[in-house]
Design a protein around this motif. Structure first.
Motif, short mmCIF file in Angstrom:
data_model
loop_
_atom_site.label_atom_id
_atom_site.label_comp_id
_atom_site.label_asym_id
_atom_site.label_seq_id
_atom_site.Cartn_x
_atom_site.Cartn_y
_atom_site.Cartn_z
N GLY A 1 8.53 -18.37 29.19
CA GLY A 1 9.71 -18.68 28.41
C GLY A 1 9.58 -19.95 27.60
O GLY A 1 10.17 -20.08 26.53
N SER A 2 8.81 -20.90 28.11
CA SER A 2 8.53 -22.13 27.39
C SER A 2 7.23 -22.70 27.93
O SER A 2 6.81 -22.38 29.06
CB SER A 2 9.65 -23.16 27.58
OG SER A 2 9.67 -23.63 28.92
N GLU A 3 6.58 -23.54 27.14
CA GLU A 3 5.33 -24.11 27.62
C GLU A 3 5.57 -25.07 28.78
O GLU A 3 4.76 -25.13 29.71
CB GLU A 3 4.57 -24.83 26.49
CG GLU A 3 3.18 -25.25 26.93
CD GLU A 3 2.38 -25.94 25.84
OE1 GLU A 3 1.15 -26.02 25.98
OE2 GLU A 3 2.99 -26.39 24.85
N SER A 4 6.67 -25.80 28.77
CA SER A 4 6.95 -26.73 29.86
C SER A 4 7.12 -25.99 31.19
O SER A 4 6.65 -26.44 32.24
CB SER A 4 8.19 -27.57 29.56
OG SER A 4 9.32 -26.75 29.33
N ALA A 5 7.76 -24.82 31.16
CA ALA A 5 7.90 -24.01 32.37
C ALA A 5 6.54 -23.49 32.82
O ALA A 5 6.25 -23.40 34.01
CB ALA A 5 8.87 -22.85 32.13
N PHE A 6 5.70 -23.16 31.85
CA PHE A 6 4.35 -22.67 32.17
C PHE A 6 3.52 -23.80 32.78
O PHE A 6 2.78 -23.57 33.74
CB PHE A 6 3.67 -22.15 30.91
CG PHE A 6 2.38 -21.41 31.17
CD1 PHE A 6 2.38 -20.08 31.53
CD2 PHE A 6 1.17 -22.06 31.02
CE1 PHE A 6 1.20 -19.40 31.76
CE2 PHE A 6 -0.03 -21.40 31.25
CZ PHE A 6 -0.01 -20.06 31.63
N VAL A 7 3.65 -25.01 32.26
CA VAL A 7 2.91 -26.15 32.80
C VAL A 7 3.30 -26.41 34.25
O VAL A 7 2.46 -26.75 35.08
CB VAL A 7 3.14 -27.41 31.93
CG1 VAL A 7 2.60 -28.66 32.61
CG2 VAL A 7 2.47 -27.23 30.57
N LYS A 8 4.58 -26.24 34.55
CA LYS A 8 5.03 -26.38 35.93
C LYS A 8 4.30 -25.38 36.83
O LYS A 8 3.85 -25.72 37.93
CB LYS A 8 6.54 -26.18 36.02
CG LYS A 8 7.10 -26.36 37.43
CD LYS A 8 8.60 -26.15 37.46
CE LYS A 8 9.13 -26.31 38.90
NZ LYS A 8 10.60 -26.07 38.96
N ARG A 9 4.18 -24.15 36.34
CA ARG A 9 3.43 -23.14 37.10
C ARG A 9 1.97 -23.53 37.26
O ARG A 9 1.36 -23.30 38.32
CB ARG A 9 3.51 -21.78 36.40
CG ARG A 9 4.82 -21.03 36.57
CD ARG A 9 4.73 -19.66 35.91
NE ARG A 9 3.67 -18.85 36.51
CZ ARG A 9 3.15 -17.76 35.92
NH1 ARG A 9 3.59 -17.38 34.72
NH2 ARG A 9 2.20 -17.08 36.52
N MET A 10 1.39 -24.11 36.22
CA MET A 10 0.00 -24.53 36.27
C MET A 10 -0.23 -25.53 37.40
O MET A 10 -1.17 -25.41 38.20
CB MET A 10 -0.45 -25.14 34.94
CG MET A 10 -0.46 -24.18 33.77
SD MET A 10 -0.81 -25.00 32.18
CE MET A 10 -2.60 -25.14 32.26
N ASN A 11 0.64 -26.52 37.49
CA ASN A 11 0.49 -27.54 38.52
C ASN A 11 0.80 -27.01 39.91
O ASN A 11 0.17 -27.42 40.90
CB ASN A 11 1.36 -28.75 38.18
CG ASN A 11 0.78 -29.55 37.02
OD1 ASN A 11 -0.37 -29.96 37.05
ND2 ASN A 11 1.60 -29.77 36.00
#
Length: 313
Positions: A138-148
């Motif tokens: 949905g957003s890159e920031s949400a994806f980054v959270k998943r990455m970490n």
């Protein structure tokens, strides 16, 4: 009597030395190479052992190496049915203006998940990575959270932290990047090797894509080539037998980086080189690591020959 005693030892000592070399392990007959890079590791993927470690625990800017995590999460979404290869992705204004290596995607343009994924794996396109992250979470920031979160789940150290999906430096994010996407992704070489190993083990199909020499973007009428110069199919000066992945990258902060994997005679190695002085040297240094790693399982005469060769230099 004394002569017989010394004669016996003259025979026994060389035999003992040879037996020690054989039983204590091949590394005694394989000098570790000097690696010209800020950090480097070599991992035996089947055992997880680090065969070489040069500043492997030092967190550093890692350029496109962070896309290995993006690839992992997209493949997990595909497997779980949250994404389909033929799903269309509308390119956002942010994705269309991200800098660095990109496909020059246009705002509002549509591409399939498959096209974007292949472009990210083969060509390391930043705009493709951003578009996939936005479509996935949905957003890159949400994806980054998943990455970490995924990094912690698979056992990466807290020293490795992801700031965006592409690995682009702050200056490359472009004028339209969200304000909450900031800072530089940093990874350690050992964590990068661990991530690469996890990706290959969990999704071995990644190697079918990462080993492609090029791919066609039909709607654009262009071909893009793989940035991994070690692929045997490229038949270039840096080609290396058994290489089938994974990721090359560069930013001004990270320098030239490469995560490579090769398999020979059933043995798979993962090599990570961060902060090499040039695009050519990242592959030349990886060759040194592969040569060393594969020589460890070579025959005793070959190991002895390798030691003599190193000593002559």
């Amino acid at each position: 009597m004394m002569k017989k005693h010394w004669l016996r030892w003259a025979i026994v000592v060389p035999v003992l030395i040879i037996l020690i070399f054989i039983t204590l392990g091949p590394r005694l007959l394989n000098g570790k190479p000097n690696v010209d890079a800020e950090a480097a590791v070599l991992m035996d993927m089947h055992t997880g052992e680090l065969l070489m470690d040069v500043n492997g625990d030092k967190p550093m800017p890692s350029a496109n190496m962070s896309k290995l995590m993006t690839e992992l999460l997209v493949l997990e979404d595909i497997r779980a049915g949250r994404l389909g290869w033929n799903d269309e992705v509308r390119i956002s204004r942010y994705a269309s203006t991200v800098g660095g290596v990109n496909l020059s995607l246009r705002y509002g343009e549509r591409m399939t998940v498959s096209e974007l994924f292949q472009s990210m794996v083969v060509y390391s396109a930043n705009d493709a990575a951003v578009a996939l992250a936005e479509r996935s979470a949905g957003s890159e920031s949400a994806f980054v959270k998943r990455m970490n979160e995924k990094a912690a789940q698979i056992g990466l150290s807290p020293d490795s932290r992801f700031s965006n999906a592409s690995g682009a430096g702050q200056s490359e994010l472009g004028p339209n990047h969200p304000k909450d996407i900031r800072g530089e992704t940093k990874m350690t070489a050992s964590d990068t090797a661990k991530l690469a190993s996890y990706l290959i083990t969990s999704h071995p199909e990644i190697l079918r894509t990462s080993s492609r020499t090029q791919m066609e973007l039909k709607d654009k009428g262009i071909y893009i080539s793989n940035t991994n110069w070690m692929l045997p199919s490229l038949a270039g000066p840096y080609s290396y037998a058994g290489t089938d992945g994974l990721k090359a990258g560069y930013t001004s902060d990270a320098g030239y980086c490469f995560t490579g994997t090769a398999e020979q005679h059933g043995k798979r190695l993962v090599a990570v080189v961060l902060g090499a002085p040039s695009k050519e040297e990242r592959f030349a240094q990886t060759r040194k690591l592969f040569d060393y790693g594969f020589s460890l399982s070579a025959s005793f005469p070959m190991r002895l020959q390798n030691l003599v060769k190193l000593a002559s230099h």
